[in-house]
Every structure is written in structure tokens, then in C-alpha cells.
Design an enzyme around this catalytic site. Structure first.
Site, mmCIF file in Angstrom:
data_model
loop_
_atom_site.group_PDB
_atom_site.id
_atom_site.type_symbol
_atom_site.label_atom_id
_atom_site.label_comp_id
_atom_site.label_asym_id
_atom_site.label_seq_id
_atom_site.Cartn_x
_atom_site.Cartn_y
_atom_site.Cartn_z
ATOM 1 N N ASP A 116 -10.228 -106.912 38.465
ATOM 2 C CA ASP A 116 -9.244 -105.935 37.951
ATOM 3 C C ASP A 116 -7.968 -106.047 38.613
ATOM 4 O O ASP A 116 -8.096 -106.184 39.762
ATOM 5 C CB ASP A 116 -9.790 -104.622 37.768
ATOM 6 C CG ASP A 116 -11.017 -104.351 36.707
ATOM 7 O OD1 ASP A 116 -11.187 -105.161 35.949
ATOM 8 O OD2 ASP A 116 -11.770 -103.397 36.921
ATOM 9 N N ASP A 134 -10.967 -106.181 29.676
ATOM 10 C CA ASP A 134 -11.132 -104.646 29.406
ATOM 11 C C ASP A 134 -10.161 -104.518 28.151
ATOM 12 O O ASP A 134 -10.631 -103.512 27.450
ATOM 13 C CB ASP A 134 -10.694 -103.958 30.758
ATOM 14 C CG ASP A 134 -11.888 -104.258 31.904
ATOM 15 O OD1 ASP A 134 -12.799 -104.654 31.497
ATOM 16 O OD2 ASP A 134 -11.313 -104.024 32.963
#
Length: 163
Positions: A116, A134
Site C-alpha cells: 500500500d 484497493d
């Protein structure tokens, strides 16, 4: 028509993996820690061992592989749903979810965590750090939910019509 959903999934997967390669190998974000881009946006490396927003941390090998297997099962179910889907909005939504899920599965298998790096914030309010996969999953789920909520029902025969 479902082939468009699979094509979208492939595009999402490719863009996701390219962005993660860039973050890990070109700018070496894990070594730097973070890069300020805009007053409300920063590239911040997080190795997410959990699911969405760091929930349900898979901090052992068993948990990692169980989470990977569950995610792969969900991706397979989405791929099967996509194969039967006729509505173009749902096809796009499922393609987004499928591509994002596969991108995050690849990370879990390769690294043991999901990469991330997109970090939005406003003053002292920080939002979760996430990635393109995501974002695609979230957008796909929002589209599916919106279609479900706004689908009209034909009261004559009780069957749902496309909105």
C-alpha cells in the site's frame, strides 16, 4: 460482453502491478518511507498484512495463506459471476473487483503482505493508506451496491429490472 469485464480486470491488474513495481524498485519507497506529493497527498509505504484498511491482520504464515486462499476463493466466485453477467455496469464493476483482488493476491504470495502506498490526508485527519487494487475493488463494490439499491422493481411480475 463478459470478455470486457475480464479485459478490465487485466488492465487493473497490470496497472496495479506496474505501480507497485515503481514504488518498490524505482523510487524505493520502503527505504525512503514517504514522499510528499501534494498538501493532501503523500506516497507512504505500508506492508499491509491484513485485509482492507489493515483489519484482520494475518501475522503468521498460516494466517497469511488462509487469507490468501479465502481471497482467491472470492476472486474465483467473482470470475464465475462475471462469466454469467449481462449488465454492462455490473460487468465493469466485477472486472474492477476481480483485477484488484488478483493484484493483492499476487502481493500476498510474493511478499507476505499487500503493498500500500497512496496516502490522502487533510490537516490532522489521515485516511487509510491503499493501492490501485484497493481503489478498483472499492469502486467496483460501490457500483454493485448502487445498482442493487437503485434497481427498480416491476410490481406486475415481481422481477427486478435493470435500472
Amino acid at each position: 460482453m463478459p470478455s470486457r469485464g475480464y479485459a478490465l480486470a487485466a488492465i487493473v491488474l497490470i496497472l496495479d502491478q506496474i505501480s507497485k513495481y515503481w514504488v518498490l524498485n524505482i523510487i524505493r519507497l520502503p527505504e525512503i518511507g514517504g514522499i510528499d506529493v501534494l498538501p493532501f497527498f503523500r506516497l507512504t509505504f505500508v506492508g499491509n498484512i491484513g485485509v482492507s484498511m489493515g483489519l484482520l491482520a494475518a501475522d503468521t504464515d498460516l494466517a497469511r495463506w488462509l487469507l490468501t486462499a479465502v481471497t482467491a476463493g472470492i476472486a474465483l466466485a467473482v470470475a464465475m459471476w462475471l462469466r454469467r453477467e449481462k449488465n454492462p455496469v455490473d460487468i465493469a464493476a466485477l472486472g474492477l473487483v476481480l483485477g484488484g483482488a488478483i493484484g493483492n493476491i499476487i502481493d500476498r504470495v510474493r511478499f507476505g503482505y499487500v503493498v500500500d502506498f497512496l496516502h490522502f490526508f487533510w490537516e490532522q485527519h489521515s485516511f487509510y493508506v491503499f493501492n490501485l487494487a484497493d481503489a478498483a475493488i472499492t469502486l467496483g463494490v460501490i457500483l454493485l451496491l448502487a445498482r442493487a439499491v437503485f434497481a427498480s422493481t416491476d410490481t406486475k411480475d415481481g422481477k427486478a429490472r435493470d435500472a
